[in-house]
Design an enzyme around this catalytic site. Structure first.
Site, mmCIF file in Angstrom:
data_model
loop_
_atom_site.group_PDB
_atom_site.id
_atom_site.type_symbol
_atom_site.label_atom_id
_atom_site.label_comp_id
_atom_site.label_asym_id
_atom_site.label_seq_id
_atom_site.Cartn_x
_atom_site.Cartn_y
_atom_site.Cartn_z
ATOM 1 N N THR A 58 -8.314 3.260 9.412
ATOM 2 C CA THR A 58 -7.528 4.430 10.000
ATOM 3 C C THR A 58 -9.586 3.919 11.042
ATOM 4 O O THR A 58 -8.354 3.887 12.976
ATOM 5 C CB THR A 58 -7.818 5.839 9.664
ATOM 6 O OG1 THR A 58 -6.829 7.220 8.849
ATOM 7 C CG2 THR A 58 -8.146 6.719 11.698
ATOM 8 N N ASP A 72 2.235 5.226 -5.319
ATOM 9 C CA ASP A 72 2.064 6.420 -4.965
ATOM 10 C C ASP A 72 3.142 7.738 -5.711
ATOM 11 O O ASP A 72 3.458 7.283 -5.258
ATOM 12 C CB ASP A 72 1.532 6.413 -3.502
ATOM 13 C CG ASP A 72 0.214 7.635 -3.490
ATOM 14 O OD1 ASP A 72 1.192 8.059 -4.241
ATOM 15 O OD2 ASP A 72 0.414 7.463 -1.774
ATOM 16 N N ASN A 112 -9.865 0.565 0.936
ATOM 17 C CA ASN A 112 -8.904 1.153 1.489
ATOM 18 C C ASN A 112 -9.387 1.628 2.331
ATOM 19 O O ASN A 112 -10.241 3.037 2.857
ATOM 20 C CB ASN A 112 -7.683 1.984 0.928
ATOM 21 C CG ASN A 112 -6.751 1.215 -0.126
ATOM 22 O OD1 ASN A 112 -7.617 0.414 -0.786
ATOM 23 N ND2 ASN A 112 -6.346 1.568 0.036
ATOM 24 N N ASP A 138 0.736 -1.257 0.264
ATOM 25 C CA ASP A 138 -0.069 -0.056 -0.123
ATOM 26 C C ASP A 138 1.110 1.077 0.406
ATOM 27 O O ASP A 138 2.075 1.194 0.451
ATOM 28 C CB ASP A 138 -1.162 0.505 1.294
ATOM 29 C CG ASP A 138 -1.986 1.380 1.563
ATOM 30 O OD1 ASP A 138 -2.102 1.653 0.587
ATOM 31 O OD2 ASP A 138 -2.264 1.460 2.256
ATOM 32 N N HIS A 139 1.274 2.396 -0.445
ATOM 33 C CA HIS A 139 0.789 3.551 -0.942
ATOM 34 C C HIS A 139 2.801 3.257 -1.172
ATOM 35 O O HIS A 139 3.736 3.829 -0.389
ATOM 36 C CB HIS A 139 0.910 4.056 0.221
ATOM 37 C CG HIS A 139 -0.630 4.764 0.506
ATOM 38 N ND1 HIS A 139 -0.568 6.220 -0.548
ATOM 39 C CD2 HIS A 139 -2.100 4.805 0.305
ATOM 40 C CE1 HIS A 139 -2.095 5.809 -0.880
ATOM 41 N NE2 HIS A 139 -2.580 5.562 0.425
HETATM 42 ZN ZN LIG Z 1 -4.158 5.116 0.942
#
Ligand SMILES: [Zn+2]
Length: 286
Positions: A239, A103, A236, A81-82
């Site tokens: 948090t 990203d 996604n 991710d990222h």
């Molecule tokens: Zn993200």
């Protein structure tokens, strides 16, 4: 079972639902998430973010993710991710990720195109799917998502994805999925989010690849439903999950006279399972 992200997202796009992508920094997360996906009989994407390497390295987490994904009764894809650092992106493929997000959203457009295309060329040679990002889903410093963006940027529509530019970006880079900015932010929302659904619809129509929504924490059920209806195939979500799990552990510790460490891992896994299951069900609803 491990299945390519391309296959998982093609099925989602065809079926008109979105697949959840959840960050897994350890065994409790991987297990809780997969259990939730199995209960819901839905595919799932487990990811590990470059910003989370300070908590768990790829060398430590990959054997855990691979093992849990192989044993899962539902299709599971594994995504970096990222990814921003070239070495991390390559290393993640080498260690078993079958999908990477490159990203380049903070780079100038041409550089984003060039670096994303380079990643795609390498990834496709290894049968790895690639998600790119055009436009920028910001990370306000006060949102808890490991970001330093000014919170005023959350309202800056100039950072939203331009549909024509997105179409050109997909054509030039050959990405398999596209993360777009249309009103979501990473982390906890400090004010009511407002999604630009017309823009999303336009991007989905012009690019014809699965669209990814980042910054899903704190959207309403109706926001999710409308996002999926207007073209989102992957969501996604992290948090709110991380916060819920932390609060659940705090609650249980307060209720327990002698909280042993192993109790905490069990509470964590259960809370991860509960919140992820809710999310998976929500993303699948039409
Ligand atoms: Zn993200």
């Amino acid at each position: 079972m491990i299945v390519s992200m391309n296959k998982i997202l093609a099925d989602a796009k065809e079926g008109g639902y979105a697949v959840g992508c959840f960050n897994s920094i350890d065994l409790a997360m991987a297990r809780g998430i997969i259990r939730a996906a199995e209960e819901e009989k839905m595919p799932v994407i487990l990811c590990h973010a470059e910003v989370h390497l300070k908590y768990t390295t790829l060398e430590s987490v990959m054997p855990i993710l691979l093992g849990e994904a192989e044993r899962a009764k539902v299709p599971v894809a594994l995504l970096l991710d990222h990814g921003k650092d070239f070495e991390v992106v390559i290393q993640s493929m080498h260690l078993g990720m079958n999908a990477v997000m490159f990203d380049g959203s903070e780079l100038p457009y041409e550089e984003n195109v060039q670096k994303t295309a380079e990643t795609v060329r390498i990834a496709h040679a290894l049968d790895v799917s690639v998600e790119g990002e055009i436009g920028r889903v910001v990370r306000p410093a006060n949102g808890g998502a490991e970001g330093n963006d000014d919170s005023s940027l959350a309202d800056d529509t100039s950072l939203y994805t331009d549909p024509d530019e997105a179409a050109e970006f997909v054509k030039k880079t050959d990405v398999d999925a596209l993360a777009c900015a249309f009103g979501t932010v990473h982390g906890v929302y400090r004010k009511e989010p407002k999604l630009d659904l017309n823009r999303l619809k336009d991007i989905a129509a012009k690019t014809n690849v699965p669209i990814v929504m980042h910054g899903g924490s704190g959207l309403s059920a109706e926001d999710f439903r409308l996002a999926v209806k207007n073209g989102v195939s992957k969501i996604n979500y992290y948090t709110n999950l991380a916060l819920y799990v932390g609060q659940e552990i705090k609650r249980q510790i307060n209720e327990c006279d002698e909280p042993f460490y192993h109790n905490i891992t069990v509470w964590a896994q259960q809370a991860i399972y509960e919140d992820t299951r809710k999310a998976i069900r929500l993303f699948a609803s039409r």
